[in-house]
Motif scaffolding. Structure first.
Motif, PDB file in Angstrom:
ATOM      1  N   VAL A 147      10.295   3.399   8.194  1.00  5.22           N
ATOM      2  CA  VAL A 147      10.317   1.962   7.931  1.00  5.22           C
ATOM      3  C   VAL A 147      11.037   1.224   9.057  1.00  5.22           C
ATOM      4  N   ARG A 148      10.844  -0.093   9.078  1.00  2.00           N
ATOM      5  CA  ARG A 148      11.402  -0.918  10.155  1.00  2.00           C
ATOM      6  C   ARG A 148      12.650  -1.694   9.753  1.00  2.00           C
ATOM      7  N   SER A 149      12.947  -1.803   8.450  1.00  7.40           N
ATOM      8  CA  SER A 149      14.086  -2.624   8.044  1.00  7.40           C
ATOM      9  C   SER A 149      14.827  -2.002   6.878  1.00  7.40           C
ATOM     10  N   ALA A 150      16.093  -2.392   6.729  1.00  2.00           N
ATOM     11  CA  ALA A 150      16.913  -1.884   5.632  1.00  2.00           C
ATOM     12  C   ALA A 150      16.364  -2.333   4.286  1.00  2.00           C
ATOM     13  N   ALA A 151      15.821  -3.556   4.234  1.00  2.00           N
ATOM     14  CA  ALA A 151      15.268  -4.073   2.981  1.00  2.00           C
ATOM     15  C   ALA A 151      14.081  -3.225   2.532  1.00  2.00           C
ATOM     16  N   ARG A 152      13.222  -2.879   3.495  1.00  2.00           N
ATOM     17  CA  ARG A 152      12.069  -2.032   3.183  1.00  2.00           C
ATOM     18  C   ARG A 152      12.531  -0.643   2.740  1.00  2.00           C
ATOM     19  N   ALA A 153      13.581  -0.161   3.376  1.00  2.00           N
ATOM     20  CA  ALA A 153      14.116   1.149   3.012  1.00  2.00           C
ATOM     21  C   ALA A 153      14.571   1.157   1.559  1.00  2.00           C
ATOM     22  N   ASP A 154      15.263   0.104   1.150  1.00  2.00           N
ATOM     23  CA  ASP A 154      15.735   0.003  -0.231  1.00  2.00           C
ATOM     24  C   ASP A 154      14.559  -0.039  -1.205  1.00  2.00           C
ATOM     25  N   GLU A 155      13.508  -0.768  -0.828  1.00  2.00           N
ATOM     26  CA  GLU A 155      12.330  -0.861  -1.691  1.00  2.00           C
ATOM     27  C   GLU A 155      11.688   0.511  -1.884  1.00  2.00           C
ATOM     28  N   MET A 156      11.548   1.245  -0.790  1.00  2.00           N
ATOM     29  CA  MET A 156      10.919   2.560  -0.887  1.00  2.00           C
ATOM     30  C   MET A 156      11.771   3.524  -1.702  1.00  2.00           C
ATOM     31  N   ARG A 157      13.095   3.452  -1.546  1.00  2.00           N
ATOM     32  CA  ARG A 157      13.972   4.288  -2.373  1.00  2.00           C
ATOM     33  C   ARG A 157      13.785   3.943  -3.853  1.00  2.00           C
ATOM     34  N   GLY A 158      13.706   2.645  -4.129  1.00  2.00           N
ATOM     35  CA  GLY A 158      13.516   2.205  -5.507  1.00  2.00           C
ATOM     36  C   GLY A 158      12.212   2.695  -6.097  1.00  2.00           C
ATOM     37  N   THR A 163       0.833  -1.204   0.000  1.00  2.00           N
ATOM     38  CA  THR A 163       0.000   0.000   0.000  1.00  2.00           C
ATOM     39  C   THR A 163       0.865   1.251   0.000  1.00  2.00           C
ATOM     40  N   ALA A 164       2.048   1.166   0.598  1.00  2.00           N
ATOM     41  CA  ALA A 164       2.951   2.317   0.624  1.00  2.00           C
ATOM     42  C   ALA A 164       3.414   2.682  -0.781  1.00  2.00           C
ATOM     43  N   SER A 165       3.612   1.700  -1.639  1.00  2.00           N
ATOM     44  CA  SER A 165       4.026   2.011  -3.004  1.00  2.00           C
ATOM     45  C   SER A 165       2.907   2.738  -3.747  1.00  2.00           C
ATOM     46  N   SER A 166       1.650   2.337  -3.507  1.00  2.00           N
ATOM     47  CA  SER A 166       0.521   3.047  -4.106  1.00  2.00           C
ATOM     48  C   SER A 166       0.424   4.462  -3.547  1.00  2.00           C
ATOM     49  N   ALA A 167       0.731   4.611  -2.253  1.00  2.00           N
ATOM     50  CA  ALA A 167       0.722   5.936  -1.644  1.00  2.00           C
ATOM     51  C   ALA A 167       1.760   6.837  -2.309  1.00  2.00           C
ATOM     52  N   LEU A 168       2.937   6.296  -2.580  1.00  2.00           N
ATOM     53  CA  LEU A 168       3.974   7.087  -3.258  1.00  2.00           C
ATOM     54  C   LEU A 168       3.513   7.497  -4.656  1.00  2.00           C
ATOM     55  N   ALA A 169       2.832   6.591  -5.346  1.00  2.00           N
ATOM     56  CA  ALA A 169       2.337   6.919  -6.682  1.00  2.00           C
ATOM     57  C   ALA A 169       1.298   8.032  -6.616  1.00  2.00           C
ATOM     58  N   ALA A 170       0.439   7.975  -5.611  1.00  2.00           N
ATOM     59  CA  ALA A 170      -0.545   9.045  -5.430  1.00  2.00           C
ATOM     60  C   ALA A 170       0.144  10.357  -5.084  1.00  2.00           C
ATOM     61  N   GLY A 204       9.534   9.085  -9.527  1.00  2.00           N
ATOM     62  CA  GLY A 204       9.941  10.470  -9.555  1.00  2.00           C
ATOM     63  C   GLY A 204       9.614  11.226  -8.278  1.00  2.00           C
ATOM     64  N   VAL A 205       9.632  10.506  -7.150  1.00  2.00           N
ATOM     65  CA  VAL A 205       9.328  11.103  -5.856  1.00  2.00           C
ATOM     66  C   VAL A 205      10.616  11.183  -5.036  1.00  2.00           C
ATOM     67  N   ASP A 206      10.849  12.320  -4.417  1.00  2.00           N
ATOM     68  CA  ASP A 206      12.012  12.516  -3.559  1.00  2.00           C
ATOM     69  C   ASP A 206      11.735  11.843  -2.207  1.00  2.00           C
ATOM     70  N   VAL A 207      12.125  10.567  -2.087  1.00  2.00           N
ATOM     71  CA  VAL A 207      11.851   9.785  -0.882  1.00  2.00           C
ATOM     72  C   VAL A 207      13.044   9.838   0.066  1.00  2.00           C
ATOM     73  N   ARG A 208      12.755  10.198   1.295  1.00  2.00           N
ATOM     74  CA  ARG A 208      13.780  10.222   2.343  1.00  2.00           C
ATOM     75  C   ARG A 208      13.404   9.191   3.398  1.00  2.00           C
ATOM     76  N   ILE A 209      14.363   8.406   3.817  1.00  2.00           N
ATOM     77  CA  ILE A 209      14.104   7.274   4.706  1.00  2.00           C
ATOM     78  C   ILE A 209      14.475   7.604   6.144  1.00  2.00           C
ATOM     79  N   GLU A 210      13.585   7.259   7.060  1.00  2.00           N
ATOM     80  CA  GLU A 210      13.854   7.383   8.488  1.00  2.00           C
ATOM     81  C   GLU A 210      13.456   6.076   9.176  1.00  2.00           C
TER      82      GLU A 210
END
Length: 281
Positions: free
Chosen positions: A152-163, A132-139, A169-175
């Protein structure tokens, strides 16, 4: 005699789905007496066989987890929207027998926010990093003009969100999730986590927050949504998303304009109530 037409929602688990309530309410309002909408427990292994057995009476399918990606290889074509997040939640069977996949979650999110007066924001925060987070980024790629911070809770999830951010085309910053209380100060917060995951953040809601979009609808209100509503701030709920994405599905499957108000009322009745006090209706 008009040929019966069928549609259904597939997923696992599926017993909780409100989709039959919404679609059936639409059919009744539109006078589609020969249309039916059911739910089927189908997992990824059973999906190919289920789809292959469908006959010409089928108009479409709604897909929930874990089938939104698994359905893609079984389709003849996929919309640009669905391809952008590699997730299909809607299949329409065309007159020539082709299977067309689309994603109505993304425009459904945008429509739900706009209905509550959220047209553009300068920044946003996303709680969680699942499908659902990927759809949120698209919106957010459509309505957010600045950075989006994902907690996010894990490094793997962080990488996915960056990807996903790079792809959309969204400026995603991970915390890290440990700092999620800071997210509550964003102009728009989208909570995409499972039930209970954000309960611990409720006590940290600021006195004058921005807008909260909590994608859950059962249980509702969540502790976070309830506290947010207590401040008088804007809250968009999972039922808003569910209804708006279902409206778009009905539009596509029937070729008719879906009755938004009727479908929302049916959903609220099925959940046994409306919105928490202070939430815009």
């Amino acid at each position: 005699m008009t040929m019966p037409r069928r549609a259904a929602v597939l997923g696992s688990p599926i017993a909780h789905s409100l989709s039959p309530v919404l679609h059936r309410a639409a059919y009744a309002a539109l006078g589609l007496d020969t249309w039916s909408y059911d739910r089927f427990e189908v997992d990824e292994a059973a999906l190919p066989g289920f789809v292959e057995e469908l006959d010409g009476s089928w108009a479409g399918l709604s897909l929930t987890m874990p089938l939104k990606r698994a359905i893609i290889p079984l389709l003849d074509e996929v919309s640009e929207t669905a391809a952008s997040v590699e997730a299909v939640n809607t299949v329409v069977f065309t007159e020539d027998g082709r299977r067309h996949g689309d994603n109505t979650d993304i425009p459904g999110m945008i429509a739900a926010l706009r209905e509550r007066g959220v047209e553009k924001v300068e920044s946003a925060a996303v709680l969680g990093a699942g499908a659902t987070a990927s759809s949120a980024l698209a919106a957010l790629s459509e309505i957010c003009t600045g950075p989006v911070t994902a907690y996010v809770r894990s490094a793997a999830r962080a990488d996915e969100m960056r990807g996903w951010g790079e792809r959309l085309g969204v400026d995603v910053r991970i915390e890290d999730w440990a700092g999620a209380e800071e997210a509550l100060h964003a102009p728009l917060v989208i909570a995409t986590t499972p039930a209970g995951a954000t309960d611990g953040l409720a006590s940290a809601v600021p006195s004058s927050p921005g807008t909260l979009f909590d994608v859950l609808y059962d249980p509702w209100p969540t502790a976070l949504a309830s506290r947010w509503a207590d401040t008088g701030a804007r809250v968009v709920g999972g039922l808003d998303l569910l209804v708006h994405q279902a409206v778009l599905q009905v539009d596509q499957m029937t070729g008719l304009k879906a009755p938004l108000g009727t479908m929302r009322s049916a959903g609220e009745a099925a959940l046994g109530g409306g919105r928490p006090d202070g939430v815009a209706s």
